[in-house]
Design a protein around this motif. Structure first.
Motif, PDB file in Angstrom:
ATOM      1  N   HIS A  55       6.922   6.472   6.185  1.00  0.00           N
ATOM      2  CA  HIS A  55       5.832   5.665   6.933  1.00  0.00           C
ATOM      3  C   HIS A  55       4.730   5.095   5.754  1.00  0.00           C
ATOM      4  CE1 HIS A  55       8.130   5.721  10.538  1.00  0.00           C
ATOM      5  NE2 HIS A  55       7.843   6.609  10.835  1.00  0.00           N
ATOM      6  N   LEU A  56       4.201   6.099   5.093  1.00  0.00           N
ATOM      7  CA  LEU A  56       3.137   5.693   4.163  1.00  0.00           C
ATOM      8  C   LEU A  56       3.869   4.727   3.107  1.00  0.00           C
ATOM      9  CD1 LEU A  56       1.554   9.236   3.500  1.00  0.00           C
ATOM     10  CD2 LEU A  56       0.381   7.067   4.519  1.00  0.00           C
ATOM     11  N   ILE A  57       5.121   4.878   2.835  1.00  0.00           N
ATOM     12  CA  ILE A  57       5.912   4.181   1.908  1.00  0.00           C
ATOM     13  C   ILE A  57       5.870   2.614   2.296  1.00  0.00           C
ATOM     14  CG2 ILE A  57       7.814   3.578   0.514  1.00  0.00           C
ATOM     15  CD1 ILE A  57       8.451   6.514   0.438  1.00  0.00           C
ATOM     16  N   THR A  58       6.387   2.653   3.667  1.00  0.00           N
ATOM     17  CA  THR A  58       6.460   1.287   4.258  1.00  0.00           C
ATOM     18  C   THR A  58       5.057   0.598   4.649  1.00  0.00           C
ATOM     19  OG1 THR A  58       8.318   2.242   5.744  1.00  0.00           O
ATOM     20  CG2 THR A  58       7.152   0.318   6.628  1.00  0.00           C
ATOM     21  N   ALA A  59       3.847   1.498   4.662  1.00  0.00           N
ATOM     22  CA  ALA A  59       2.939   0.746   4.914  1.00  0.00           C
ATOM     23  C   ALA A  59       2.295   0.503   3.790  1.00  0.00           C
ATOM     24  CB  ALA A  59       1.828   1.850   5.625  1.00  0.00           C
ATOM     25  N   GLY A  60       2.606   0.750   2.547  1.00  0.00           N
ATOM     26  CA  GLY A  60       2.282   0.329   1.191  1.00  0.00           C
ATOM     27  C   GLY A  60       1.275   1.266   0.529  1.00  0.00           C
ATOM     28  N   TYR A  61       1.172   2.445   1.024  1.00  0.00           N
ATOM     29  CA  TYR A  61       0.248   3.557   0.427  1.00  0.00           C
ATOM     30  C   TYR A  61       0.887   4.376  -0.626  1.00  0.00           C
ATOM     31  CZ  TYR A  61      -3.067   2.704   4.246  1.00  0.00           C
ATOM     32  OH  TYR A  61      -4.030   1.809   5.156  1.00  0.00           O
ATOM     33  N   ILE A  62       2.150   4.375  -0.704  1.00  0.00           N
ATOM     34  CA  ILE A  62       2.896   4.970  -1.630  1.00  0.00           C
ATOM     35  C   ILE A  62       3.975   4.505  -2.276  1.00  0.00           C
ATOM     36  CG2 ILE A  62       4.234   7.094  -2.318  1.00  0.00           C
ATOM     37  CD1 ILE A  62       2.976   8.707   0.013  1.00  0.00           C
ATOM     38  N   ASN A  63       3.923   4.126  -3.588  1.00  0.00           N
ATOM     39  CA  ASN A  63       5.242   3.683  -4.330  1.00  0.00           C
ATOM     40  C   ASN A  63       6.347   4.805  -4.726  1.00  0.00           C
ATOM     41  OD1 ASN A  63       3.690   1.098  -4.251  1.00  0.00           O
ATOM     42  ND2 ASN A  63       2.755   1.426  -6.136  1.00  0.00           N
ATOM     43  N   THR A  64       7.433   4.185  -4.820  1.00  0.00           N
ATOM     44  CA  THR A  64       8.607   5.041  -5.296  1.00  0.00           C
ATOM     45  C   THR A  64       9.808   4.266  -5.395  1.00  0.00           C
ATOM     46  OG1 THR A  64      10.091   6.873  -4.533  1.00  0.00           O
ATOM     47  CG2 THR A  64       9.350   5.502  -2.987  1.00  0.00           C
ATOM     48  N   ASP A  65      10.328   4.484  -6.709  1.00  0.00           N
ATOM     49  CA  ASP A  65      11.716   3.873  -7.272  1.00  0.00           C
ATOM     50  C   ASP A  65      13.148   4.551  -6.618  1.00  0.00           C
ATOM     51  OD1 ASP A  65      10.120   1.943  -8.586  1.00  0.00           O
ATOM     52  OD2 ASP A  65      10.119   3.271 -10.417  1.00  0.00           O
ATOM     53  N   ASP A  66      12.615   5.822  -6.438  1.00  0.00           N
ATOM     54  CA  ASP A  66      14.046   6.540  -6.069  1.00  0.00           C
ATOM     55  C   ASP A  66      14.010   7.220  -4.756  1.00  0.00           C
ATOM     56  OD1 ASP A  66      12.445   8.614  -7.027  1.00  0.00           O
ATOM     57  OD2 ASP A  66      13.832   9.251  -8.526  1.00  0.00           O
ATOM     58  N   ASN A  67      12.675   7.119  -4.351  1.00  0.00           N
ATOM     59  CA  ASN A  67      12.385   7.974  -3.016  1.00  0.00           C
ATOM     60  C   ASN A  67      12.406   9.322  -3.188  1.00  0.00           C
ATOM     61  OD1 ASN A  67      12.002   7.350  -0.366  1.00  0.00           O
ATOM     62  ND2 ASN A  67      13.980   8.111   0.605  1.00  0.00           N
ATOM     63  N   ARG A  68      12.255   9.852  -4.337  1.00  0.00           N
ATOM     64  CA  ARG A  68      11.974  11.213  -4.637  1.00  0.00           C
ATOM     65  C   ARG A  68      10.716  11.469  -5.342  1.00  0.00           C
ATOM     66  NH1 ARG A  68      12.720  15.688  -7.922  1.00  0.00           N
ATOM     67  NH2 ARG A  68      13.361  14.235  -9.785  1.00  0.00           N
ATOM     68  N   ILE A  69      10.536  10.530  -6.645  1.00  0.00           N
ATOM     69  CA  ILE A  69       9.184  10.657  -7.305  1.00  0.00           C
ATOM     70  C   ILE A  69       8.162   9.633  -6.491  1.00  0.00           C
ATOM     71  CG2 ILE A  69       8.304   9.922  -9.519  1.00  0.00           C
ATOM     72  CD1 ILE A  69      10.193  12.355  -9.583  1.00  0.00           C
ATOM     73  N   LEU A  70       7.088  10.022  -6.191  1.00  0.00           N
ATOM     74  CA  LEU A  70       6.108   9.227  -5.573  1.00  0.00           C
ATOM     75  C   LEU A  70       4.642   9.216  -6.330  1.00  0.00           C
ATOM     76  CD1 LEU A  70       6.399  11.233  -2.155  1.00  0.00           C
ATOM     77  CD2 LEU A  70       7.792   9.405  -2.751  1.00  0.00           C
TER      78      LEU A  70
END
Length: 267
Positions: A55-70
């Motif tokens: 949800h933090l990714i969806t809300a734009g607080y976290i970036n990730t290219d592969d969903n593992r490295i944040l």
């Protein structure tokens, strides 16, 4: 994430929470349950953690290219003490409310299957005879650059003893006396065990200590290991597995492939 700096893995973040969080206890992070469907052990915190990260990714607080490295986004780096998940996150991921009830105990992090070999390895290590485990530990430490003394397994009554003694030579040819302790435990190693080890180090004037366990260390043990002029390096079960993989110590790497979302997404 900001304290860890730069890009970090989910595992690194969880470990930081587990060892240092003032809000979440180590017991909460380490809690395990048995799946009613599969009979396999799982960690409820891992699922809750991944749910929050999603949800933090969806809300734009976290970036990730592969969903593992944040990595924290610019928005994430600007968070202050007034951050309110209900106001700042939930409105952007309101669909999560409907999926929340569908949370399953069998949900686990994406790399669980990839790292299942670690559970097998630690299971075999715990069942090993003492002599074989000593052979394993000596070999692994040798690969780590420790020149082991043949006079290993010296015991002192009352101070916990040593499982080994050796030398590490740095790049500038400075040689350091190192004491070794290896515990095949299923329970966590506590602070008193670290104190006993430090006492045993004194007998050999060891400048450096390495404490290895197939389980893990309590927060107090981690703090105790850093106290004083001689910091003790702690290696837990997960790190043992990482070292075994790094040096390919009695293991063989196997290449596998994970299907991309193109195949798994519903049309």
């Amino acid at each position: 994430m900001g304290m860890l700096g730069g890009k970090v893995t989910r595992k690194e973040i969880r470990r930081e929470i587990r060892d240092h969080s003032n809000l979440i206890s180590e017991e909460t992070v380490d809690e395990t349950r048995i799946s009613k469907k599969t009979g396999a052990k799982y960690y409820p915190f891992q699922y809750r953690f991944n749910f929050a990260v999603k949800h933090l990714i969806t809300a734009g607080y976290i970036n990730t290219d592969d969903n593992r490295i944040l990595e924290l986004s610019e928005k994430g780096r600007s968070i202050d003490s007034h951050f309110d998940p209900k106001k700042d996150v939930w409105p952007m991921v309101h669909e999560a409310e409907s999926s929340k009830s569908e949370m399953s105990e069998d949900e686990s992090e994406e790399d669980t299957e990839i790292e299942s070999w670690k559970e097998n390895l630690l299971g075999y290590l715990i069942k090993m005879q003492p002599q074989k485990f000593e052979l394993f530990s000596r070999g692994l430490l040798t690969h780590m650059g420790v020149d082991l003394d043949e006079n290993v397994g010296v015991r002192y009554v009352g101070d916990g003893g040593l499982d080994g003694f050796g030398y590490i030579t740095s790049d500038d040819f400075r040689t350091t006396r190192v004491a070794l302790q290896a515990k095949r435990w299923e329970g966590k190693v506590s602070a008193p065990e670290i104190d006993k080890f430090r006492g045993a180090m004194d007998k050999y004037n060891a400048e450096y200590g390495i404490f290895i366990t197939t389980s893990d260390f309590t927060r107090e043990a981690i703090k105790t290991a850093k106290v004083g002029t001689r910091v003790i390096t702690l290696i837990n079960g997960d790190q043992i597995c990482d070292l075994v993989a790094k040096y390919e110590y009695y293991v063989e790497p196997v290449t596998t492939y994970k299907l991309g979302s193109f195949y798994t997404d519903k049309d």
